[in-house]
Enzyme design. Structure first.
Site, PDB file in Angstrom:
ATOM      1  N   ASP A  64    -111.946 -16.253  -3.182  1.00 34.75           N
ATOM      2  CA  ASP A  64    -112.894 -16.052  -4.288  1.00 34.75           C
ATOM      3  C   ASP A  64    -114.080 -17.006  -4.237  1.00 34.75           C
ATOM      4  O   ASP A  64    -115.010 -16.881  -5.035  1.00 34.75           O
ATOM      5  CB  ASP A  64    -112.174 -16.145  -5.656  1.00 34.75           C
ATOM      6  CG  ASP A  64    -111.431 -17.463  -5.857  1.00 34.75           C
ATOM      7  OD1 ASP A  64    -110.781 -17.930  -4.894  1.00 34.75           O
ATOM      8  OD2 ASP A  64    -111.489 -18.015  -6.969  1.00 34.75           O
ATOM      9  N   ASP A 210    -112.223 -25.971  -7.372  1.00 36.46           N
ATOM     10  CA  ASP A 210    -111.071 -25.824  -8.246  1.00 36.46           C
ATOM     11  C   ASP A 210    -110.227 -27.099  -8.146  1.00 36.46           C
ATOM     12  O   ASP A 210    -110.033 -27.615  -7.058  1.00 36.46           O
ATOM     13  CB  ASP A 210    -110.189 -24.676  -7.773  1.00 36.46           C
ATOM     14  CG  ASP A 210    -110.890 -23.320  -7.775  1.00 36.46           C
ATOM     15  OD1 ASP A 210    -112.016 -23.222  -8.248  1.00 36.46           O
ATOM     16  OD2 ASP A 210    -110.296 -22.361  -7.266  1.00 36.46           O
ATOM     17  N   HIS A 268    -114.843 -20.586 -14.273  1.00 32.94           N
ATOM     18  CA  HIS A 268    -113.676 -20.207 -13.468  1.00 32.94           C
ATOM     19  C   HIS A 268    -112.521 -19.753 -14.370  1.00 32.94           C
ATOM     20  O   HIS A 268    -111.393 -20.221 -14.258  1.00 32.94           O
ATOM     21  CB  HIS A 268    -113.250 -21.394 -12.591  1.00 32.94           C
ATOM     22  CG  HIS A 268    -112.394 -21.016 -11.418  1.00 32.94           C
ATOM     23  ND1 HIS A 268    -111.008 -20.992 -11.488  1.00 32.94           N
ATOM     24  CD2 HIS A 268    -112.692 -20.637 -10.159  1.00 32.94           C
ATOM     25  CE1 HIS A 268    -110.515 -20.630 -10.324  1.00 32.94           C
ATOM     26  NE2 HIS A 268    -111.516 -20.406  -9.497  1.00 32.94           N
TER      27      HIS A 268
HETATM   28 ZN   LIG Z   1    -111.081 -20.285  -7.417  1.00 29.56          ZN
HETATM   29 ZN   LIG Z   2    -108.971 -22.105  -5.244  1.00 28.94          ZN
END
Ligand SMILES: [Zn+2]
Ligand SMILES: [Zn+2]
Length: 314
Positions: A64, A210, A268
C-alpha cells in the site's frame, strides 16, 4: 512549503479514501512521500504535474506504500522524461524494479538514482538539494520501515547555543559533534540528540508512518511545525495496533505532544472507521491542534516563531 495528502487509507481499500501518498511542494518542486496504488491518477486530480517530481521517498515495502510507483515510472517513461528521478527507499526496491520489463535502467529514457536504505541504520541524511534537507530514522513496524523529516537546507546544522548549554553542553567539541548531526553525552550522563538543540527558523515537516510509538518517530517529530502521523486505529483497538506495528490516535497525539510539534495530521485509517471524528476527538483530548488529514487539501507548512520545546500541557 505545503503538503497535499493524496491518500489516507491503510492497506484495505475503501471507496472514499486513497492508498498512502503525499505531495510536498517547495518553490515549485515536488517531492512525493510514499506512492500507493493509484497515486498517478490522484496527482492528476490534484493538478500536480508528475514532471515536477524531483524525488520519491518510500517508507517501506508494504504494497500500500509503493505499488503506485510502477505506473508512475511508466508514465514518466512514455512522456520521455529526461531529468533524473531520485528514489529513496529500502535497498530491496532496486531488485523489484529490475524484475519489471520496462522499468530496467536500459528501458527508461531517464535515470533513476536509488538511495538505498539499509536495515539497521539509525539516522541518515538522504536528500540535500532544492533548498531542503531530508533525514530518515527507523520506525518500528514488523518490517524495515523509515520515517522522514524535511527542513530547510540552510537551517539544519545551526545549533541553539543557549538551549544546548541549558542541557549541559559546554565543550566546543560537543557543539561541533551536534552540528555534524551526532548525539553527545553530557558530563551528567544525559544523551542529547542534534534535533533537540537545533536553532529553528525554517519550517519543518515530519512524516511518521507506519509504526508503533517509538524513539525514531519522536526524534523525527521533534519541534516539527507539521507532523503527519499514522492513526490506523482508535484506543479501543490498542491491542490490534501493537500486534500489527501500528499506532492509535492517542499514540499519535502523545508523540506530537512529547515532541513539541505544532500541528498534527492523522492519517492511514483502517477501513473500519467510516466516521473519522472519533479518532480526531480521541487525539484532541491529548493534543489539541489535531486534524484529520483531508485528501487534496493543501496544508501550508510555516515556521512557528517561538518554538516551545514541549507542549505546556505535557
Ligand atoms: Zn500502510
Ligand atoms: Zn506497513
Amino acid at each position: 512549503m505545503e503538503l497535499i495528502p493524496l491518500g489516507t487509507s491503510s492497506a484495505s481499500i475503501v471507496r472514499d479514501r486513497g492508498l498512502t501518498a503525499y505531495v510536498l511542494r517547495n518553490q515549485g518542486k515536488v517531492f512525493l512521500f510514499d506512492c500507493g496504488e493509484g497515486t498517478q491518477f490522484r496527482l492528476l486530480k490534484a493538478g500536480v504535474r508528475r514532471s515536477r517530481i524531483r524525488a520519491v521517498f518510500i517508507t517501506h515495502l508494504h504494497a500500500d506504500h509503493y505499488f503506485g510507483l510502477f505506473g508512475l515510472l511508466i508514465s514518466m517513461s512514455l512522456e520521455r522524461r529526461k531529468s533524473p528521478l531520485m528514489i529513496i527507499a529500502p535497498r530491496e526496491l532496486s531488485d523489484i524494479l529490475q524484475s519489471f520489463s520496462g522499468l530496467r535502467p536500459a528501458d527508461l529514457p531517464f535515470k533513476i538514482e536509488h538511495i538505498p536504505l539499509e536495515e539497521g541504520l539509525e539516522f541518515q541524511e538522504v536528500y540535500m538539494a532544492d533548498g531542503i534537507q531530508v533525514s530518515a530514522r527507523p520506525l518500528v513496524h514488523g518490517r524495515f520501515c523509515m520515517g522522514y523529516r524535511v527542513e530547510r537546507a540552510d537551517q539544519v546544522h545551526r545549533i541553539d547555543g543557549a538551549l544546548a548549554a541549558s542541557l549541559g553542553i559546554t565543550a566546543k567539541e560537543q557543539f561541533q559533534r551536534l552540528a555534524a548531526g551526532q548525539s553527545v553525552r553530557t558530563s551528567g550522563g544525559q544523551v542529547v540528540a542534534p534535533d533537540q538543540v537545533r536553532k529553528k527558523s525554517g519550517a519543518v515537516f515530519a512524516y511518521v508512518t507506519d509504526t508503533s510509538p517509538c524513539p525514531g518517530g519522536l526524534e523525527l517529530a521533534r519541534n516539527a511545525d507539521l507532523l503527519v502521523h499514522e492513526a490506523t486505529f482508535g484506543q479501543e483497538r490498542a491491542d490490534r495496533a501493537r500486534e500489527t506495528g501500528h499506532s492509535t490516535a492517542s499514540d499519535a497525539a502523545l508523540t506530537a505532544r512529547n515532541a513539541g510539534a505544532g500541528r498534527l495530521l492523522l492519517t492511514h485509517f483502517s477501513a473500519r472507521y467510516k466516521d473519522l471524528s472519533v479518532l480526531e476527538k480521541e487525539a484532541k483530548a491529548i493534543f489539541l491542534n489535531t486534524e484529520i488529514a483531508e485528501e487534496y487539501q493543501a496544508y501550508p507548512i510555516t515556521s512557528r516563531k517561538d518554538m516551545p520545546q514541549t507542549d505546556p500541557a505535557a
